[in-house]
Scaffold this active site. Structure first.
Site, PDB file in Angstrom:
ATOM      1  N   THR A 211     -17.508 -18.019  35.691  1.00  0.00           N
ATOM      2  CA  THR A 211     -18.701 -18.685  35.152  1.00  0.00           C
ATOM      3  C   THR A 211     -18.371 -19.318  33.804  1.00  0.00           C
ATOM      4  O   THR A 211     -17.200 -19.424  33.438  1.00  0.00           O
ATOM      5  CB  THR A 211     -19.895 -17.701  35.091  1.00  0.00           C
ATOM      6  OG1 THR A 211     -21.078 -18.423  34.740  1.00  0.00           O
ATOM      7  CG2 THR A 211     -19.688 -16.573  34.092  1.00  0.00           C
ATOM      8  N   ASN A 212     -19.386 -19.751  33.072  1.00  0.00           N
ATOM      9  CA  ASN A 212     -19.144 -20.350  31.755  1.00  0.00           C
ATOM     10  C   ASN A 212     -20.195 -19.842  30.776  1.00  0.00           C
ATOM     11  O   ASN A 212     -21.064 -19.051  31.150  1.00  0.00           O
ATOM     12  CB  ASN A 212     -19.151 -21.883  31.867  1.00  0.00           C
ATOM     13  CG  ASN A 212     -20.468 -22.392  32.395  1.00  0.00           C
ATOM     14  OD1 ASN A 212     -21.507 -22.257  31.763  1.00  0.00           O
ATOM     15  ND2 ASN A 212     -20.440 -22.967  33.595  1.00  0.00           N
ATOM     16  N   ARG A 213     -20.110 -20.286  29.545  1.00  0.00           N
ATOM     17  CA  ARG A 213     -20.930 -19.669  28.493  1.00  0.00           C
ATOM     18  C   ARG A 213     -22.301 -20.327  28.307  1.00  0.00           C
ATOM     19  O   ARG A 213     -22.999 -20.013  27.342  1.00  0.00           O
ATOM     20  CB  ARG A 213     -20.157 -19.689  27.177  1.00  0.00           C
ATOM     21  CG  ARG A 213     -18.940 -18.764  27.218  1.00  0.00           C
ATOM     22  CD  ARG A 213     -18.084 -18.916  25.980  1.00  0.00           C
ATOM     23  NE  ARG A 213     -18.858 -18.742  24.776  1.00  0.00           N
ATOM     24  CZ  ARG A 213     -18.602 -19.342  23.623  1.00  0.00           C
ATOM     25  NH1 ARG A 213     -17.597 -20.180  23.539  1.00  0.00           N
ATOM     26  NH2 ARG A 213     -19.346 -19.130  22.568  1.00  0.00           N
TER      27      ARG A 213
END
Ligand code: CTP
Length: 406
Positions: A211-213
């Protein structure tokens, strides 16, 4: 641009329920949102909370029963009712619901409601057995039929010790509903806006994801800003942590593929698509059906490209004409303007909001953003450091101009 509640005259009727203390909190929240709040307490409400408490949070006189026959004579209810943009009754007791449903006007609050043509928001609060009674249910239905918006009650522990429906909806949620009701005549009224928010997650196995932030905060702020201008908003979101803006239609998604499908399903007839989501560009080529075990050694995860949603949207738009306008985001850690300009062209956007994610007060997770707006003709506007809500309002104000004469 302000909260749609700003400078609106709101009547807040507080009736005889233990939840009356929440009515005082609601008066405070409405006032903080910029509304001019006239509280009317029924006689029973005064047994739970004092007019002084209400006056202290609104900075205005709180009206009580004797004011109906007081110095200003018999017209006080007409004056209050006529200048109101919105009437809220919270908490609304079973007794007041019954009176309103029957058109009875035997106290300052009910006579004011009758004298007003403003929209009516009612938040019932009572014991579960009272709420479940067929007569109360019929009264609620009747009031809905007359156009009142009924919020709650919520289920939970009640003062009687019972557990069931009867708790007044939280003041913040009622304030948000009031904000939605006061926004319907804005410059995007009747416009269909789709906003994507959050970062997608791509499964590796049943436990692990890539995933990402992205927090979704900018996307949620855009949805709120569009609602504030009167738009019908669909929010396609991966985020579960943020409160959904009142009035938005939520579609929950997880992966880039889910988001693509949700966007495809939503864009028919859409006026504006805002792709604020951080969509994964790559995902595991093969998702393991079982949890990958340590004993099997270091796993090698091969990746494949996900679909570029905006490029797909551009193809659909050529065929159907929808969405009529598209705004993208560009998260860049270097060469902000050059990279964003490329994306505006490649993705056939009407506007791109470029942000420098290397800066600590902009981009992921924080409440502020540093955004440059770039148009396809090469013109740009640096919004500087703003809250995500302020940035969202600027972006929506720019979009609203597109729809002024179309
Ligand atoms: N976007 C998209 N589909 C993807 C990836 C991105 O629709 N698979 C959208 C994003 O929502 C955003 C815009 O494209 O509005 C730009 O996203 P960004 O991550 O900045 O750029 P990418 O196109 O992914 O290119 P790169 O990551 O190489 O900068």
């Amino acid at each position: 641009m302000n909260n749609p509640l700003k400078d609106k005259h709101v009547i807040l009727g507080i009736t005889g329920s233990i939840a009356a203390y929440k009515g005082v909190d609601l008066a405070s929240k409405l006032t903080q949102a910029g509304a001019i709040v006239d509280v009317i307490l029924t006689e029973s409400a005064c047994k739970f909370v004092s007019p002084l408490s209400c006056q202290s949070v609104t900075g205005r006189k709180a009206f009580i029963e004797t004011d109906l026959w007081g110095g200003e004579g018999h017209v006080v209810h007409v004056a209050l009712g006529h200048r109101a943009s919105l009437v809220i009754i919270a908490p609304a007791s079973a007794n007041t619901l019954a009176k309103l449903a029957a058109g009875i006007a035997d106290n300052l609050l009910t006579v004011t409601v009758l004298a007003s043509s403003a929209p009516l928001l009612i938040a019932p609060a009572m014991d579960a057995d009272m709420f479940d009674k067929p007569v109360t249910q019929a009264n609620v239905q009747k009031l809905r039929g007359y156009g009142a918006v009924i919020v709650g009650p919520e289920s939970g522990h009640l003062a009687s010790g019972l557990v069931g429906p009867g708790r007044m909806t939280e003041p913040l949620e009622i304030t948000n509903q009031a904000r939605f009701m006061m926004s319907r005549n804005g410059s995007l009224a009747g416009r269909k806006v789709v906003v994507t928010a959050g970062g997608t997650s791509e499964a590796i196995d049943p436990v692990r994801v890539i995933t990402n932030r992205s927090s979704g905060k900018q996307g949620y702020a855009l949805a709120q800003a569009a609602l504030d201008l009167g738009a019908d908003v669909t929010l396609i979101s991966t985020t579960r942590q943020l409160p959904v803006p009142a009035g938005a239609r939520l579609i929950e998604v997880i992966s880039a593929q889910d988001m693509l499908e949700a966007v495809n399903q939503s864009i028919a007839g859409t006026d504006l698509l805002i792709m604020a989501a951080a969509v994964a560009d790559f995902r595991p080529f093969k998702v393991s059906g079982q949890k990958i075990k340590k004993e099997s050694g270091l796993p090698v995860i091969n990746l494949e490209k996900t679909v570029d949603i905006l490029k797909e949207v551009a193809k659909k738009r050529e065929q159907t004409g929808f969405p009529r306008r598209v705004i993208g985001f560009a998260a860049e850690s270097e060469s902000l303007i050059t990279n964003a300009q490329k994306k505006v062209k490649q993705k056939q956007l009407d506007l791109i909001a470029a942000n420098d994610i290397s800066s600590s007060d902009a981009g992921f997770e924080v409440d502020t953003n540093q955004v440059v707006l770039l148009h396809p003709d090469g013109t740009s506007r640096d919004l500087g450091l703003r809250t995500k809500m302020e940035a969202a309002q600027e972006i929506l104000a720019t979009a609203a101009i597109w729809f002024e004469h179309s």
